[in-house]
Design an enzyme around this catalytic site. Structure first.
Site, short mmCIF file in Angstrom:
data_model
loop_
_atom_site.label_atom_id
_atom_site.label_comp_id
_atom_site.label_asym_id
_atom_site.label_seq_id
_atom_site.Cartn_x
_atom_site.Cartn_y
_atom_site.Cartn_z
N TYR A 1 8.83 9.85 4.43
CA TYR A 1 8.25 10.59 3.30
C TYR A 1 8.58 12.07 3.40
O TYR A 1 8.75 12.76 2.40
CB TYR A 1 6.73 10.37 3.23
CG TYR A 1 6.37 8.92 3.03
CD1 TYR A 1 6.57 8.31 1.80
CD2 TYR A 1 5.86 8.15 4.07
CE1 TYR A 1 6.26 6.97 1.61
CE2 TYR A 1 5.54 6.81 3.89
CZ TYR A 1 5.74 6.23 2.66
OH TYR A 1 5.45 4.90 2.49
N GLU B 1 12.40 6.23 -0.42
CA GLU B 1 11.22 6.93 -0.94
C GLU B 1 11.59 8.03 -1.93
O GLU B 1 10.76 8.46 -2.73
CB GLU B 1 10.41 7.52 0.22
CG GLU B 1 9.82 6.48 1.16
CD GLU B 1 8.94 5.47 0.45
OE1 GLU B 1 8.36 5.81 -0.60
OE2 GLU B 1 8.85 4.32 0.93
N HIS C 1 -3.53 0.39 -2.41
CA HIS C 1 -2.45 1.34 -2.11
C HIS C 1 -1.15 0.86 -2.77
O HIS C 1 -0.71 -0.27 -2.56
CB HIS C 1 -2.26 1.47 -0.60
CG HIS C 1 -1.30 2.54 -0.23
ND1 HIS C 1 -1.70 3.83 -0.01
CD2 HIS C 1 0.04 2.53 -0.08
CE1 HIS C 1 -0.65 4.57 0.27
NE2 HIS C 1 0.42 3.81 0.24
N ALA C 2 -0.54 1.73 -3.60
CA ALA C 2 0.60 1.31 -4.42
C ALA C 2 1.79 0.90 -3.56
O ALA C 2 2.07 1.50 -2.54
CB ALA C 2 1.02 2.46 -5.34
N HIS D 1 7.66 6.50 -9.00
CA HIS D 1 8.02 6.35 -7.58
C HIS D 1 8.23 4.87 -7.21
O HIS D 1 9.25 4.50 -6.65
CB HIS D 1 6.91 6.95 -6.70
CG HIS D 1 7.11 6.71 -5.24
ND1 HIS D 1 7.78 7.59 -4.43
CD2 HIS D 1 6.76 5.67 -4.45
CE1 HIS D 1 7.84 7.11 -3.20
NE2 HIS D 1 7.21 5.95 -3.18
N GLU D 2 7.26 4.04 -7.54
CA GLU D 2 7.36 2.62 -7.18
C GLU D 2 8.54 1.95 -7.88
O GLU D 2 9.24 1.14 -7.28
CB GLU D 2 6.05 1.89 -7.49
CG GLU D 2 4.82 2.41 -6.74
CD GLU D 2 4.98 2.44 -5.22
OE1 GLU D 2 5.81 1.67 -4.68
OE2 GLU D 2 4.31 3.27 -4.58
N HIS E 1 -1.22 4.61 6.25
CA HIS E 1 0.02 4.28 6.97
C HIS E 1 -0.16 4.11 8.47
O HIS E 1 0.72 3.60 9.14
CB HIS E 1 1.07 5.34 6.68
CG HIS E 1 1.39 5.44 5.21
ND1 HIS E 1 0.51 5.99 4.31
CD2 HIS E 1 2.46 5.02 4.50
CE1 HIS E 1 1.03 5.91 3.09
NE2 HIS E 1 2.21 5.34 3.18
N HIS F 1 11.80 2.28 -6.10
CA HIS F 1 12.04 1.25 -5.08
C HIS F 1 12.63 -0.01 -5.72
O HIS F 1 13.59 -0.59 -5.24
CB HIS F 1 10.72 0.85 -4.39
CG HIS F 1 10.16 1.88 -3.46
ND1 HIS F 1 10.87 2.41 -2.42
CD2 HIS F 1 8.94 2.48 -3.41
CE1 HIS F 1 10.12 3.29 -1.75
NE2 HIS F 1 8.94 3.35 -2.34
#
Ligand SMILES: [Zn+2]
Length: 600
Positions: free
Chosen positions: A509, A397, A339-340, A369-370, A499, A373
């Site tokens: 999210y 997020e 999971h990323a 997306h990552e 999650h 962060h």
């Protein structure tokens, strides 16, 4: 004598016995400063241990992670309890007050002070996480890993096989977690009560610079704003699935069968775009995954492209250590959590992502997306420890996703991935919008219901005897979907979603889906964009980058409306930018659905 008194006072403070009246604002400042120092040091060691556990799951790394997690829980619970006492002290500065609040409420799973509770809680949390990481479903009776089954659900169009994958995953992964989960809820709720919250869910909702009940209302208000758009999309998608599979598999009315939507959790539906694409207007003419494959781009190159976008806004390149220490590929010889996720190990510049990247369109977007962060983490790295965070977790997020909204056909041309001649003409806009909506709009009710379920579980309004029924009911109520096979309380379907065993709060999210469009619209206005919102790309715009950075570098130092204002000029979170973006699609869907009986 003097020394003895202060030694006694210190011992008493550690036991939490000094009355608030005996403490001054200066004591509170000193407490906060020492807490920040202690937490900073702990977080670096803990980050390394978590990293190793997540990228090399064994009994040994599980044990180390559980031990480190228990130490962290004990530390943060001790600091939270002390912080709660200082909050009554007169004359606190705004910063100290804010930091005390963060200390008191910022624990995801608070353990009570009872001997052994932190250890038990962390053993359970680690076991849940690893059960998920090692989880397997089946396809044609053969075991298939989490990341492979996810990909397969996206492309397989055989209802029997889809059903097998859905059922085997939820049975193998979710079911065994049930007793652990129930016990975890009991322990953590006791911890929340010690800190002055009614339960863990209320504690989570208290993290948004407003009372917990107000936050629940805010999410309901946002959902009401966007629900009409979701209802049209649901209606249209159901009709297309009915055309493809027939009444026996997907009836014309009622809920949609959950395994037909191209995703294990039916949370994003973009993978079945081929099924819903309207003739003519729906043929976008390219797929990013195919373009990348055709050019021979590997996963590393995909990350470089993502970095390039942020560089174009004026952000410094990622450090060399990012490229050396990240996990980009699924190792062949060991268990990992695929999971990323994005990491900042030293709270400064040791940025990393952990992914099992496949060369496809989804992972291309996930990389952006990552990295969002990571750039956020680096932007606020000069803040004091307790402010090393997003304005709220929805902001964290939203950053990468908002950047990814700029991956328009024109942008793909500018990075040499798409031929100028292959840019879809404006009459293809509906297809592009529908493709986006299948992910972004479809996600909204899912994003909301995960924590609706947990808020209910933690408050007790959902008893353990109805865990699965409540889950299935919420899926029906909000998403309008139904499991492909009979479920009962022998099952624990929530556990099949990362999650839940991973104990990551999820309202973030939902907020992020709304916020990213608000950020995007603000950026496009700053860039002077005049055309339809969905065609805008702010790639290469340093002015947007500078304004964005002004919000990012604030971290959590101010209430989130201040941060929102720094970038967008507005203080309210609002779904209207998302509605603007999809307005042409909504009109079109209404026309398509005119003779259909929508709803479920
Ligand atoms: Zn994320």
């Amino acid at each position: 004598m003097r020394t003895m008194i202060s030694a006694l006072a210190l011992a008493a403070a550690a036991a939490g016995a000094v009355p608030a009246s005996a403490q001054s604002a200066a004591d509170a400042d000193a407490f906060v400063a020492s807490a920040e120092k202690e937490l900073f040091a702990y977080s670096v060691d803990a980050g390394r241990i978590q990293w190793i556990n997540n990228t090399y799951i064994t009994e040994d790394t599980d044990a180390l992670a559980a031990k480190s997690g228990a130490e962290g829980t004990e530390l943060s619970v001790r600091l939270a309890l002390e912080a709660a006492k200082f909050e009554k002290v007169a004359g606190l500065s705004a910063d100290t007050k804010r930091k005390l609040d963060i200390l008191r409420g910022g624990i995801v799973l608070p353990a009570p002070t009872t001997a052994g509770a932190a250890t038990e809680l962390n053993e359970i949390a680690t076991r849940l996480n690893s059960t998920y990481g090692k989880g397997r479903g089946t396809l044609d009776g053969k075991p298939i890993s989490g990341s492979d089954i996810e990909a397969e659900m996206g492309t397989n169009r055989d209802p029997a096989r889809l059903q097998e994958m859905w059922a085997s995953w939820h049975d193998n992964v979710g079911k065994p977690m049930r007793a652990d989960y129930q016990r975890m809820v009991e322990i953590a709720n006791k911890g929340a009560k010690e800190l002055g919250y009614p339960d863990v869910g209320a504690m989570w909702r208290a993290q948004y610079d407003m009372p917990p009940a107000e936050f629940a209302k805010l999410t309901d208000r946002l959902w009401a704003q966007v629900k009409p758009l979701y209802d049209e999309l649901h209606c249209y998608t159901r009709a297309k699935l009915n055309e493809k599979y027939g009444d026996a598999v997907q009836p014309e009315t009622g809920p949609i069968r959950a395994d037909l939507l191209g995703n294990m959790w039916a949370q994003e539906w973009g993978n079945i775009y081929d099924i819903v694409a309207p003739k003519g207007a729906g043929e976008i003419g390219y797929d990013i995954g195919e373009l990348l494959q055709k050019r021979g781009d590997d996963p590393l190159k995909m990350v470089r492209i993502g970095e390039g976008f942020y560089s174009s806004l004026g952000f410094a390149p990622l450090p060399e250590s990012f490229w050396q220490r990240s996990m980009f590929l699924k190792p062949a010889d060991r268990e990992v959590v695929c999971h990323a996720s994005a990491w900042d190990i030293d709270n400064k510049d040791d940025l990393r992502i952990k992914m099992c990247i496949k060369v496809n369109s989804d992972d291309f977007v996930t990389i952006h997306h990552e990295l969002g962060h990571n750039y956020y983490q680096r932007a606020y790295n000069k803040q004091p420890y307790l402010y090393l965070n997003g304005a709220n977790d929805g902001f964290h997020e939203a950053i990468g996703d908002f950047v990814a909204l700029s991956i328009t056909p024109d942008y793909l041309v500018s990075i040499g991935l798409l031929d100028k001649a292959a840019v879809p003409s404006e009459d293809k806009d509906l297809g592009l919008l529908l493709r986006q909506a299948m992910d972004k709009v479809a996600f909204l009710p899912f994003g909301l219901l995960i924590d609706k379920w947990r808020w209910g579980v933690f408050s007790g309004s959902i008893p353990a005897s109805a865990y699965n029924k409540a889950w299935t009911d919420l899926r029906l109520q909000y998403q309008g979907i139904t499991p492909p096979v009979e479920r009962s309380e022998a099952n624990f379907d929530p556990g099949g979603k990362y999650h839940i065993p991973g104990n990551t709060p999820y309202a973030r999210y939902f907020l992020a889906r709304i916020l990213q469009f608000q950020f995007y619209k603000a950026a496009c206005e700053q860039a002077g964009w005049k055309g339809p919102l969905h065609r805008c790309s702010f790639y290469g715009n340093k002015e947007v980058g500078a304004k964005l950075n002004a919000m990012l570098e604030m971290g959590m130092s101010k209430p989130w409306p201040d941060a929102l204002q720094a970038f967008t000029g507005k203080r309210e979170i609002d779904g209207s930018a998302m509605l603007d973006y999809f307005a042409p699609l909504k009109t079109w869907l209404e026309g398509q659905n005119k003779r259909r009986q929508c709803g479920w």
